[in-house]
Design an enzyme around this catalytic site. Structure first.
Site, mmCIF file in Angstrom:
data_model
loop_
_atom_site.group_PDB
_atom_site.id
_atom_site.type_symbol
_atom_site.label_atom_id
_atom_site.label_comp_id
_atom_site.label_asym_id
_atom_site.label_seq_id
_atom_site.Cartn_x
_atom_site.Cartn_y
_atom_site.Cartn_z
ATOM 1 N N CYS A 106 19.056 -34.370 7.935
ATOM 2 C CA CYS A 106 19.121 -32.921 8.153
ATOM 3 C C CYS A 106 20.591 -32.508 8.096
ATOM 4 O O CYS A 106 21.388 -32.939 8.921
ATOM 5 C CB CYS A 106 18.509 -32.598 9.508
ATOM 6 S SG CYS A 106 18.602 -30.849 9.938
ATOM 7 N N CYS A 135 26.733 -19.998 12.479
ATOM 8 C CA CYS A 135 25.788 -19.204 11.690
ATOM 9 C C CYS A 135 26.069 -17.737 11.972
ATOM 10 O O CYS A 135 26.405 -17.363 13.081
ATOM 11 C CB CYS A 135 24.357 -19.554 12.086
ATOM 12 S SG CYS A 135 23.113 -18.836 10.969
ATOM 13 N N CYS A 168 17.707 -19.560 18.802
ATOM 14 C CA CYS A 168 18.448 -20.667 18.194
ATOM 15 C C CYS A 168 19.810 -20.838 18.851
ATOM 16 O O CYS A 168 20.558 -19.869 19.002
ATOM 17 C CB CYS A 168 18.625 -20.419 16.696
ATOM 18 S SG CYS A 168 19.517 -21.749 15.858
#
Ligand code: SAH
Length: 369
Positions: free
Chosen positions: A109, A116, A123
């Site tokens: 991953c 972000c 999140c």
């Protein structure tokens, strides 16, 4: 401390860029294949060891170019075999990469951005704010570092059989570098992964979904998380810009004409928020006519999260309803949660250039008072 030099980092080059690099030097284009093989298939970063290349060219490369990986600063291993690596990119920024071994495959991953810029409310990466896009070298470098740490290569046991762009960041907001890195992943002279084994996950950057199909038609996963705009607007604020109907149309276009392809819809299970039987039925109606798989993700908690995970009974019932409608539905197994390596738990270290992490900390403080 700066980790950068003036040399050209060859990890930034996919085949096309590498060929241009060599022809610009007055060399033959096939040098690109040789160097890609040395670097990516054998994990060699020292030009002197590239024995099928002339001494003169090796010396030239040594002067002008380099193979520079992100620096491995920490490794953590989970009791379930998951491994997480913290990689330093520059003085202020670190990212995380996770390896998830299963019986029939090994999934890496990888991250696409430092932090972000989207602000999904469930999140933990979001709360860190954003610093910058990763370069193609920093994205593909995660495969190289992982292979090194595993003591393996793509020509050896090939323990990395799948790559998911599901780490930190929104990959479609770093389009060019992500595509370059994925081109290297799917190149037979580098990692040789089939396009089906490389999955890009997006929060729903609609215009970029069309561009992705043209650039490299890898597997697509979409972070849906809600079956209607009112709820999705809250969970994934990007939905206000690209609402569900537009997103679904883009997903249909992505697999149109590719009969065996399906879009994976990720759906995080949030207790009392999006996990009722009515939500499940609404999801079924929404996905009618879309070649879809559904991936239910138990919510992974992080400090000060405003949500909790749905109970096992709610998840099972949700899954039953979606399954019965004929949609392949899996509940993603939580892996590596004891080392904070599960979905939505990757944080690395971000020198935040937005005001987000500060605002978040201030809000926490107000709440604590
Ligand atoms: N920005 C991209 C790539 C991140 S992928 C995207 O949004 O798709 C990471 C996946 O984990 C996404 O589906 C994301 O929505 C999900 N996720 C984020 N936080 C989570 C959490 N706390 N628990 C479970 N899944 C989470």
């Amino acid at each position: 401390m700066s980790l950068s030099t003036d040399k050209i980092n060859l990890l930034n080059f996919d085949r096309q860029a590498m060929e241009a690099f060599f022809t610009d030097m007055g060399e033959k284009a096939f040098r690109a294949t040789q160097v890609l093989q040395w670097v990516h298939q054998r994990g060699v970063d020292d030009f002197a060891a590239m024995t099928n290349i002339s001494m003169a060219l090796r010396a030239r490369l040594q002067d002008t170019a380099e193979v520079r990986l992100p620096e491995l600063v920490m490794e953590q291993g989970s009791h379930d075999g998951t491994r997480k690596w913290l990689l330093r990119l520059d003085s202020g920024n670190c990212i995380e990469t996770v390896f998830i071994p299963e019986t029939d495959r090994g999934t890496l991953c990888v991250s696409s951005q430092v932090g972000c810029s989207l602000n999904c409310t469930f999140c933990s990466t979001a709360q860190q704010g954003f610093n910058r896009n990763l370069t193609a070298a920093e994205i593909i470098g995660q495969l190289l570092v992982a292979y090194r740490a595993l003591g393996d290569t793509p020509k050896g046991e090939r323990r990395i059989s799948n790559v998911v762009l599901m780490g930190m960041g929104e990959p479609l907001l770093n389009f060019d570098n992500v595509v370059k890195a994925m081109n290297i992943m799917t190149d037979d002279f580098a990692y040789g992964l089939s396009k089906r084994r490389v999955t890009l996950s997006t929060a729903g950057m609609v215009p970029m979904i069309d561009r992705l199909r043209a650039a490299n038609h890898v597997s697509l996963a979409v972070s849906l998380h809600a079956p209607n705009d009112a709820l999705r607007d809250q969970l994934v604020p990007l939905n206000r810009k690209y609402p569900i109907a537009e997103l679904m149309a883009a997903c249909r276009r992505y697999v149109d004409g590719a009969p065996h392809r399906k879009v994976t819809f990720e759906y995080v299970m949030l207790d009392g928020v999006n996990d009722s039987a009515a939500h499940a039925r609404e999801l079924v109606r929404l996905l009618e006519g879309v070649p879809a798989k559904v991936n239910l993700i138990p919510f992974n908690p992080f400090p000060n999260a405003a949500y909790s995970c749905s109970g096992p009974a709610a998840i099972a019932e949700f899954r039953r309803i979606v399954n019965e409608a004929g949609l392949v539905t899996v509940t993603r197994k939580t892996r590596g949660d004891d080392i904070d390596a599960a979905c939505g738990q990757l944080v690395g270290r971000v020198t935040d250039r937005t005001r987000r992490s500060r605002q978040f900390a201030a809000a926490q403080e107000r709440m604590a008072r």
